[in-house]
Design a protein around this motif. Structure first.
Motif: not given
Length: 576
Positions: A106-132
């Motif tokens: 399937e087309a790989p899609m990133p999972e939603p990122f953490e809330e603190e990124v949306e609030l601008g409280t971090t400069d680093t984020v881990e994003i997971v893309v799940r695919a088979t």
């Protein structure tokens, strides 16, 4: 498939347009209902135009944009330049997209990122893309189906660079959705001279990015045969020969391709140079519908090239049928009595095989003896090989008869009636249930039982100076997702017909590619409509696959539909 190599390719003009699909077949007006799904391979010349990151894009959007740009690189003249815009400067220098291609369901899609990124409280984020992952493509373009696909999480680290998000850590390689793979990568056969005869070319299917497939195909041909064909084929190209910076260039006015090579090529004798040109012509003509001649250059100097008389693997004779102890030929969808008589006295034929050279004709007697039944009248059947649980025989073009006693070895009765046993390391501890030698005699398909299930593997056949088989090369796996395979037969230059039978006795017929099945995005394909097949027969011919059902019906697969030919048939076989 290195980016440095791709730079030598001619610029590919992207065509964006409609793709027409079409197929025609005779529609039956009588007879039983049959199910068919004939595949139609579109002629695709579509380029995806990658887009760079937009200012202020969120981390998830950055990862999504990168995934799309990486996939588009296979047809984009900009290659991976756009994808690298999503990376930090240092990672863009070290990321290797050519290390592996992972074909995902399937087309790989990133999972939603953490809330603190949306609030601008971090400069680093881990994003997971799940695919088979359902298949992989290595750096040489070799395609392998995954036996047990499972979902995997691919991790991306995204960091703030100034005011923009960029990817600072990721795996090498690219993820390509299965529905886009065939559009982005081109199935291309390379050809290598058989070790026993330079005039016979042996195919090896690879998949190359469409933007540069000609250049990469030439480079991989120059690199020589893959491991699984080592000893069965050879290279006539001097070591160190490379494409020059001018690479592969088409000459439209004469439909000629000019291939400019380094100076080593000038030392090759004229006869060998002719075969090298024939190899490259056969590869570059793939899918063109015509033979594309090539010109070889040593630097700027055009080399004289003679015309080479080369052959591709082909099943040249018709299928034969055993019915009521007599032989028949399958001729244009009907049985015609064979002009050769056989002696089956005292035998219980359970499998049939015939040499590409007409004789010998052999049968398996019960399950513990292989006999020659095509000798002169009065001689009677002559035993060739004996032992418990013998696999159905296969006869190569040299008249050698192949089978297996089941315990991880292959047994061969040579044309001089000597017996040879071959014990490849990769078959150790297994029970072999099927063997099939390709028409040119350089490759063998083997089905074996392992603790985890049945496996289909293909390997090159290494022969001595008298063309007697002495060993097998390393094996590659074929049709890993197809379960319960009991029999494999060659049905194309780089394709196998497979018969499966599950624990309840229901059977099915599949086609699978040695290096991926062209026309299906590489994946094995089931032919629907029959669940009671007892035996299959196939050849490298346009006559298609034949089956014998449990009731003795002989049927022929034609554009995805099974057509009846005859009833009360015992056995069927193509030469090989």
């Amino acid at each position: 498939m290195r980016r440095a190599a791709n730079a030598a390719a001619a610029v590919v003009v992207a065509l964006l347009g409609a793709v027409g699909l079409g197929a025609c077949a005779q529609i039956p007006t009588s007879g039983p209902v049959r199910v068919g799904n004939a595949p139609v391979e579109p002629q695709v010349d579509i380029a995806m135009l990658p887009q760079g990151p937009t200012p202020g894009a969120a981390p998830q959007v950055i990862v999504s944009g990168f995934l799309g740009a990486a996939v588009a690189a296979a047809t984009s003249p900009k290659e991976f330049q756009t994808a690298e815009e999503y990376l930090t400067a240092d990672v863009a220098q070290t990321w290797d997209p050519d290390e592996a291609v992972r074909v995902v369901r399937e087309a790989p899609m990133p999972e939603p990122f953490e809330e603190e990124v949306e609030l601008g409280t971090t400069d680093t984020v881990e994003i997971v893309v799940r695919a088979t992952t359902i298949a992989t493509l290595d750096s040489a373009g070799a395609y392998t189906e995954v036996g047990s696909p499972r979902e995997v999480g691919y991790r991306f680290t995204v960091v703030k660079v100034g005011s923009e998000w960029r990817i600072s850590a990721l795996d090498n390689g690219v993820l390509v959705p299965a529905n886009l793979f065939a559009n982005q990568y081109r199935a291309t056969r390379l050809f290598f001279p058989s070790a026993d005869d330079d005039r016979t070319l042996v195919p090896d299917l690879r998949w190359f990015p469409r933007r540069s497939w000609q250049t990469v195909a030439v480079q991989q041909t120059l690199a020589g045969p893959p491991e699984w064909l080592q000893g069965a084929t050879r290279s006539l190209v001097p070591e160190g020969t490379q494409l020059t910076t001018q690479g592969v260039q088409g000459r439209d006015e004469a439909d000629v391709v000019a291939i400019r090579l380094s100076e080593q090529i000038s030392a090759v004798p004229a006869g060998q140079r002719a075969v090298i040109a024939a190899q490259l012509s056969a590869t570059l003509s793939e899918g063109a519908g015509r033979l594309i001649p090539v010109e070889l250059f040593s630097g700027q100097n055009r080399l004289s090239v003679e015309a080479a008389d080369v052959d591709l693997p082909a099943t040249v004779a018709q299928a034969i049928v055993l019915k009521d102890d007599r032989l028949y030929r399958v001729d244009d969808g009907r049985l015609v009595e064979h002009d050769m008589t056989i002696d089956l006295s005292g035998t219980d034929p359970t499998a049939l095989a015939v040499s590409p050279g007409t004789t010998p004709i052999v049968v398996r007697n019960g399950d513990d003896q292989i006999v020659n039944v095509s000798l002169d009248e009065g001689d009677g059947p002559v035993p060739l090989l004996e032992g418990p649980d013998l696999a159905a025989p296969s006869v190569d073009k040299f008249g050698n008869v192949w089978t297996s006693g089941g315990s991880g070895d292959l047994r061969v009765s040579t044309s001089t009636l000597d017996e040879v046993t071959i014990e490849p390391e990769w078959l150790k501890g297994r029970k072999v249930t099927s063997v099939s030698v390709s028409p040119e005699g350089a490759r063998i398909a083997v089905v074996s039982e392992t603790p985890s299930g049945r496996q289909v593997q293909v390997a090159g056949i290494v022969r001595d100076a008298e063309d007697t088989p002495v060993s097998l090369a390393a094996a590659i796996s074929v049709a890993a997702p197809v379960a319960h395979v009991v029999e494999a037969r060659w049905t194309g230059l780089t394709a196998l017909a497979l018969l499966t039978r599950n624990s309840e006795g229901a059977s099915s017929v599949w086609t699978a590619g040695v290096g991926g099945l062209a026309g299906t995005g590489g994946q094995s394909r089931q032919l629907p409509g029959l669940t009671d097949v007892e035996q299959i027969a196939a050849g490298v011919t346009d006559q298609g696959i034949l089956v014998v059902t449990e009731d003795g019906d002989l049927e022929h697969e034609e554009t995805g539909v099974w057509q009846p030919i005859a009833e009360d048939v015992d056995l069927v076989a193509y030469p090989g």
